[in-house]
Enzyme design. Structure first.
Site, PDB file in Angstrom:
ATOM      1  CB  SER A   7      -0.899   0.009   1.237  1.00 43.81           C
ATOM      2  OG  SER A   7      -1.569   1.243   1.361  1.00 43.81           O
ATOM      3  CG  ASP A  71      -9.189  -5.734  -2.327  1.00 48.90           C
ATOM      4  OD1 ASP A  71      -9.008  -4.504  -2.262  1.00 48.90           O
ATOM      5  OD2 ASP A  71     -10.061  -6.248  -3.047  1.00 48.90           O
ATOM      6  CG  PHE A 160      -8.452   3.809   7.454  1.00 51.39           C
ATOM      7  CD1 PHE A 160      -7.413   4.076   6.588  1.00 51.39           C
ATOM      8  CD2 PHE A 160      -8.150   3.486   8.762  1.00 51.39           C
ATOM      9  CE1 PHE A 160      -6.090   4.025   7.015  1.00 51.39           C
ATOM     10  CE2 PHE A 160      -6.837   3.426   9.198  1.00 51.39           C
ATOM     11  CZ  PHE A 160      -5.807   3.704   8.322  1.00 51.39           C
ATOM     12  N   GLY A 161     -11.894   4.936   4.811  1.00 55.31           N
ATOM     13  CA  GLY A 161     -13.104   4.584   4.070  1.00 55.31           C
ATOM     14  C   GLY A 161     -14.433   4.705   4.777  1.00 55.31           C
ATOM     15  NE  ARG A 189      -6.943  -3.445   7.382  1.00 59.26           N
ATOM     16  CZ  ARG A 189      -7.786  -2.404   7.275  1.00 59.26           C
ATOM     17  NH1 ARG A 189      -7.944  -1.574   8.280  1.00 59.26           N
ATOM     18  NH2 ARG A 189      -8.449  -2.209   6.161  1.00 59.26           N
TER      19      ARG A 189
END
Length: 200
Positions: A7, A71, A160-161, A189
Site C-alpha cells: 500500500s 484488499d 479510513f473509508g 484485519r
C-alpha cells in the site's frame, strides 16, 4: 523480519505494524525506493482475496521481498453485496450519471445510504471483509475474515473509508468513534493478519 505492506498509504502500514508481534517490521511502498515509479498492479479480481493475491504477487516479483497485501471493503446486504470489490464502479451501475467521486467516502457513502433507503429492503446489515495474501520466495498464504455490523449515518472523525458509516454488532459507536485498539481487537484485519502469521 521486514515485510512490505503493498500500500502507498503509511497510515495502513502503521495499523498493521501496531498488530505485528515483536521482531516484525512493516513498511509501506513509500518506504521502498525501488517501488518509486513502478506502475500499480491491476486489481481486476472478482473477490477480495483475488485482488490481494494479485497485489502480493506483483510486488513480490518487482521487489524480491516478502510482501503482505490486503484488499478489504464493505458488503451491504440491502444492495446485494455492493460495493464490495466494485467500489469504484458500483455508483455507475446503481445510480447512472451520478457525479460521485468513489475515492471520497464523504461523497460515496451518503449515496449508498440513499440507495439502501430506496431499495425497499429494510435491513441495515453489512459486513466488513478483509482478505490478505502473503508471498515470498518460499511460501504463499492467504486469509479472509469478516466483521458483521450495520450501516448508519456519519459519525466520528474520518480515518479510513467507511469507518464513519459502520457500527459493529454489539457497539453503539461507529468504527471511527472507537479507539484504534478497540477497532484492532474486533476488526477482521487483525484476525486475518494473525491467521497469516500463524501459517508462516
Amino acid at each position: 523480519m521486514k515485510i512490505v505492506f503493498a500500500s502507498w498509504n503509511p497510515k495502513k502500514a502503521v495499523e498493521i505494524q501496531r498488530m505485528a508481534p515483536e521482531g516484525i517490521q512493516v513498511v509501506c511502498l513509500k518506504d521502498i525506493p525501488e517501488a518509486v515509479n513502478v506502475p500499480q498492479a491491476e486489481e481486476n479480481g472478482t473477490t477480495f482475496v483475488e485482488n490481494a493475491t494479485i497485489k502480493a504477487k506483483y510486488w513480490a516479483e518487482k521487489l524480491n521481498m516478502p510482501v503482505l497485501a490486503e484488499d478489504s471493503g464493505i458488503e451491504i446486504h440491502a444492495l446485494n453485496g455492493y460495493p464490495g470489490v466494485y467500489t469504484k464502479r458500483c455508483i455507475e451501475k446503481l445510480r447512472p450519471g451520478a457525479n460521485v467521486n468513489a475515492d471520497k467516502p464523504d461523497e460515496l457513502y451518503p449515496v449508498l445510504l440513499e440507495l439502501m433507503a430506496e431499495s425497499g429492503n429494510a435491513t441495515t446489515k453489512a459486513q466488513w471483509v478483509s482478505a490478505m495474501a502473503f508471498i515470498d520466495s518460499k511460501k504463499e498464504v492467504f486469509a479472509t475474515e469478516y466483521l458483521l455490523g450495520d450501516m448508519c449515518p456519519c459519525a466520528g472523525e474520518r480515518e479510513f473509508g467507511f469507518d464513519q458509516y459502520f457500527k459493529p454488532i454489539g457497539f453503539d459507536k461507529t468504527l471511527s468513534e472507537l479507539s484504534p485498539e478497540e477497532k484492532d481487537n474486533i476488526g477482521p484485519r487483525k484476525r486475518a493478519f494473525e491467521s497469516i502469521l500463524g501459517q508462516l
